[in-house]
Design a protein around this motif. Structure first.
Motif, PDB file in Angstrom:
ATOM      1  N   GLU A 116       0.799   7.412   8.131  1.00 25.30           N
ATOM      2  CA  GLU A 116       1.461   8.584   8.269  1.00 25.30           C
ATOM      3  C   GLU A 116       1.749   8.845   9.738  1.00 25.30           C
ATOM      4  OE1 GLU A 116       0.335  13.386   7.065  1.00 25.30           O
ATOM      5  OE2 GLU A 116      -0.386  11.447   5.707  1.00 25.30           O
ATOM      6  N   LYS A 117       0.874   8.683  10.554  1.00 22.08           N
ATOM      7  CA  LYS A 117       1.181   8.966  11.975  1.00 22.08           C
ATOM      8  C   LYS A 117       2.343   8.184  12.521  1.00 22.08           C
ATOM      9  CE  LYS A 117      -2.019   9.526  14.928  1.00 22.08           C
ATOM     10  NZ  LYS A 117      -3.023   9.442  15.834  1.00 22.08           N
ATOM     11  N   ILE A 118       2.310   6.903  12.163  1.00 23.83           N
ATOM     12  CA  ILE A 118       3.340   5.994  12.670  1.00 23.83           C
ATOM     13  C   ILE A 118       4.802   6.471  12.082  1.00 23.83           C
ATOM     14  CG2 ILE A 118       4.225   3.516  12.204  1.00 23.83           C
ATOM     15  CD1 ILE A 118       1.364   2.614  12.425  1.00 23.83           C
ATOM     16  N   CYS A 119       4.638   6.770  10.701  1.00 22.76           N
ATOM     17  CA  CYS A 119       5.701   7.380  10.162  1.00 22.76           C
ATOM     18  C   CYS A 119       6.625   8.621  10.829  1.00 22.76           C
ATOM     19  CB  CYS A 119       5.710   7.933   8.598  1.00 22.76           C
ATOM     20  SG  CYS A 119       5.127   6.387   7.634  1.00 22.76           S
ATOM     21  N   LYS A 120       5.722   9.395  11.206  1.00 20.82           N
ATOM     22  CA  LYS A 120       5.776  10.550  11.849  1.00 20.82           C
ATOM     23  C   LYS A 120       6.536  10.341  13.145  1.00 20.82           C
ATOM     24  CE  LYS A 120       4.015  15.393  13.133  1.00 20.82           C
ATOM     25  NZ  LYS A 120       2.756  15.975  13.190  1.00 20.82           N
ATOM     26  N   SER A 121       6.235   9.189  13.813  1.00 22.59           N
ATOM     27  CA  SER A 121       6.760   8.737  15.112  1.00 22.59           C
ATOM     28  C   SER A 121       8.170   8.208  14.984  1.00 22.59           C
ATOM     29  CB  SER A 121       5.620   7.824  15.823  1.00 22.59           C
ATOM     30  OG  SER A 121       5.873   6.556  15.416  1.00 22.59           O
ATOM     31  N   ILE A 157       0.843  -1.170   0.188  1.00 16.39           N
ATOM     32  CA  ILE A 157       0.055   0.066  -0.012  1.00 16.39           C
ATOM     33  C   ILE A 157       0.765   1.151  -0.091  1.00 16.39           C
ATOM     34  CG2 ILE A 157      -1.860   1.317   1.151  1.00 16.39           C
ATOM     35  CD1 ILE A 157      -2.813  -1.404   0.146  1.00 16.39           C
ATOM     36  N   SER A 158       1.832   1.435   0.944  1.00 19.22           N
ATOM     37  CA  SER A 158       2.731   2.589   0.968  1.00 19.22           C
ATOM     38  C   SER A 158       4.050   2.049   1.655  1.00 19.22           C
ATOM     39  CB  SER A 158       2.162   3.385   1.863  1.00 19.22           C
ATOM     40  OG  SER A 158       0.817   4.080   1.224  1.00 19.22           O
ATOM     41  N   MET A 159       5.009   2.949   1.177  1.00 23.09           N
ATOM     42  CA  MET A 159       6.327   2.748   1.909  1.00 23.09           C
ATOM     43  C   MET A 159       6.801   4.146   2.241  1.00 23.09           C
ATOM     44  SD  MET A 159       8.264   0.040  -0.446  1.00 23.09           S
ATOM     45  CE  MET A 159       9.504  -0.610   0.846  1.00 23.09           C
ATOM     46  N   ALA A 160       7.805   4.167   3.222  1.00 23.90           N
ATOM     47  CA  ALA A 160       8.486   5.232   3.693  1.00 23.90           C
ATOM     48  C   ALA A 160       9.724   5.227   4.113  1.00 23.90           C
ATOM     49  CB  ALA A 160       7.639   5.996   4.868  1.00 23.90           C
ATOM     50  N   ALA A 161      10.598   6.220   3.848  1.00 24.15           N
ATOM     51  CA  ALA A 161      12.258   5.956   4.182  1.00 24.15           C
ATOM     52  C   ALA A 161      12.787   7.232   4.493  1.00 24.15           C
ATOM     53  CB  ALA A 161      12.694   5.284   2.772  1.00 24.15           C
ATOM     54  N   ASP A 162      13.814   7.017   4.884  1.00 25.71           N
ATOM     55  CA  ASP A 162      14.784   8.412   5.200  1.00 25.71           C
ATOM     56  C   ASP A 162      15.740   8.508   4.077  1.00 25.71           C
ATOM     57  OD1 ASP A 162      16.491   6.314   6.001  1.00 25.71           O
ATOM     58  OD2 ASP A 162      16.480   6.933   8.118  1.00 25.71           O
ATOM     59  N   ASP A 163      15.819   7.670   3.438  1.00 30.01           N
ATOM     60  CA  ASP A 163      16.575   7.601   2.033  1.00 30.01           C
ATOM     61  C   ASP A 163      15.614   7.266   1.101  1.00 30.01           C
ATOM     62  OD1 ASP A 163      18.256   7.582  -0.138  1.00 30.01           O
ATOM     63  OD2 ASP A 163      19.482   6.509   0.854  1.00 30.01           O
ATOM     64  N   LEU A 187       9.544  10.380  10.101  1.00 28.01           N
ATOM     65  CA  LEU A 187       9.365  10.607   8.632  1.00 28.01           C
ATOM     66  C   LEU A 187       8.189  11.104   8.269  1.00 28.01           C
ATOM     67  CD1 LEU A 187      10.116   6.796   7.423  1.00 28.01           C
ATOM     68  CD2 LEU A 187      11.877   8.868   7.561  1.00 28.01           C
ATOM     69  N   GLY A 188       8.235  12.261   7.417  1.00 29.71           N
ATOM     70  CA  GLY A 188       7.008  13.163   7.331  1.00 29.71           C
ATOM     71  C   GLY A 188       6.426  12.709   5.899  1.00 29.71           C
ATOM     72  N   PRO A 189       5.265  13.381   5.454  1.00 26.10           N
ATOM     73  CA  PRO A 189       4.541  13.074   4.267  1.00 26.10           C
ATOM     74  C   PRO A 189       5.460  13.225   3.026  1.00 26.10           C
ATOM     75  CG  PRO A 189       3.456  14.721   5.493  1.00 26.10           C
ATOM     76  CD  PRO A 189       4.651  14.636   6.246  1.00 26.10           C
ATOM     77  N   GLU A 190       6.485  13.843   2.998  1.00 30.24           N
ATOM     78  CA  GLU A 190       7.380  13.769   1.895  1.00 30.24           C
ATOM     79  C   GLU A 190       8.070  12.550   1.678  1.00 30.24           C
ATOM     80  OE1 GLU A 190       9.692  15.384   5.158  1.00 30.24           O
ATOM     81  OE2 GLU A 190       7.692  15.837   4.602  1.00 30.24           O
ATOM     82  N   ASN A 191       8.408  11.880   2.719  1.00 28.57           N
ATOM     83  CA  ASN A 191       8.928  10.517   2.732  1.00 28.57           C
ATOM     84  C   ASN A 191       8.158   9.332   2.520  1.00 28.57           C
ATOM     85  OD1 ASN A 191      10.254  12.454   5.218  1.00 28.57           O
ATOM     86  ND2 ASN A 191      11.773  11.224   4.148  1.00 28.57           N
ATOM     87  N   GLN A 246      16.150   3.568   7.472  1.00 30.50           N
ATOM     88  CA  GLN A 246      14.863   3.050   8.047  1.00 30.50           C
ATOM     89  C   GLN A 246      13.743   2.967   6.681  1.00 30.50           C
ATOM     90  OE1 GLN A 246      12.736   4.589  11.259  1.00 30.50           O
ATOM     91  NE2 GLN A 246      13.524   6.533  10.621  1.00 30.50           N
ATOM     92  N   VAL A 247      13.081   1.950   6.534  1.00 32.02           N
ATOM     93  CA  VAL A 247      12.058   2.018   5.792  1.00 32.02           C
ATOM     94  C   VAL A 247      10.784   1.428   6.483  1.00 32.02           C
ATOM     95  CG1 VAL A 247      11.062   0.782   3.738  1.00 32.02           C
ATOM     96  CG2 VAL A 247      13.560   1.453   4.144  1.00 32.02           C
ATOM     97  N   LEU A 248       9.555   2.046   6.395  1.00 34.93           N
ATOM     98  CA  LEU A 248       8.448   1.487   7.079  1.00 34.93           C
ATOM     99  C   LEU A 248       7.404   1.022   5.681  1.00 34.93           C
ATOM    100  CD1 LEU A 248       9.504   3.722   9.229  1.00 34.93           C
ATOM    101  CD2 LEU A 248       7.321   3.238  10.006  1.00 34.93           C
ATOM    102  N   ALA A 249       6.869  -0.071   5.931  1.00 35.96           N
ATOM    103  CA  ALA A 249       6.012  -0.451   4.770  1.00 35.96           C
ATOM    104  C   ALA A 249       4.514  -0.675   5.532  1.00 35.96           C
ATOM    105  CB  ALA A 249       6.372  -1.746   4.241  1.00 35.96           C
TER     106      ALA A 249
END
Length: 181
Positions: free
Chosen positions: A154-159, A40-46, A162-166, A134-137
């Motif tokens: 998005e809330k988990i990423c923020k914690s 569904i979504s992924m987030a990363a600091d890189d 990682l912001g919405p841009e990530n 770090q990567v969140l999936a």
């Protein structure tokens, strides 16, 4: 027949209701994480690692249990315009819901939270050449999830800083979806 299809569609939509009481954050029952999933979504600091052609941009197909307590993740990704299937085996650690993987460095994978019938969120920490990424999936039991689940992610990423841009939305960007079994 049309009535049966309509009732099936309505049950799938209502089955996606977000309910805080169903969320498991610790003492995960990994047997309930097994089966078919969709990215569904992924987030990363890189971001390079999860953008198109990124080495960590993979699309989940399924999670299976191994006899030794480990997990087998079946993914696919694009390589030179071809869908490639890959399986990754994770070894269980002493911590509940935590696994290790050797892939492009050393990795720790942890289940952050789950509603086993709707979604699961994983946190991957990749250590390579002295750098940590770090990567969140967010994986769903359905190809798409309602906005309430995306907001939760998005809330988990923020914690995790990682912001919405990530965050990259993958639910409609799986180039191999038509090849899924």
């Amino acid at each position: 027949m049309a009535l049966l299809l309509l009732s099936l569609e309505l049950s799938l939509v209502s089955a996606q209701d977000f309910n805080l009481q169903r969320i498991v954050r610790r003492n995960h029952d990994i047997s309930k994480v097994l089966g078919t999933w969709y990215s569904i979504s992924m987030a990363a600091d890189d971001m390079r690692r999860i953008e198109e052609d990124g080495d960590l941009r993979v699309f989940i197909q399924s999670i299976e249990s191994l006899e030794n307590g480990g997990l087998k993740f079946s993914f696919h990704f694009m390589l030179h315009t071809e869908c490639v299937d890959v399986a990754m085996v994770c070894d269980k650690t002493d911590k509940n819901g935590e696994y290790t993987i050797t892939y492009l460095g050393e990795n720790r994978l942890q289940v952050l939270e789950a509603d086993y019938l709707r979604y699961v969120t994983f946190h991957l920490r990749n250590f390579r050449n002295g750098t940590e990424t770090q990567v969140l999936a967010l994986y769903g039991r359905f190809p798409e999830l309602k906005p309430s689940f995306l907001y939760r992610f998005e809330k988990i990423c923020k914690s995790h800083g990682l912001g919405p841009e990530n965050i990259v939305n993958l639910s409609n960007n799986d180039p191999c979806r038509k090849h899924r079994r």
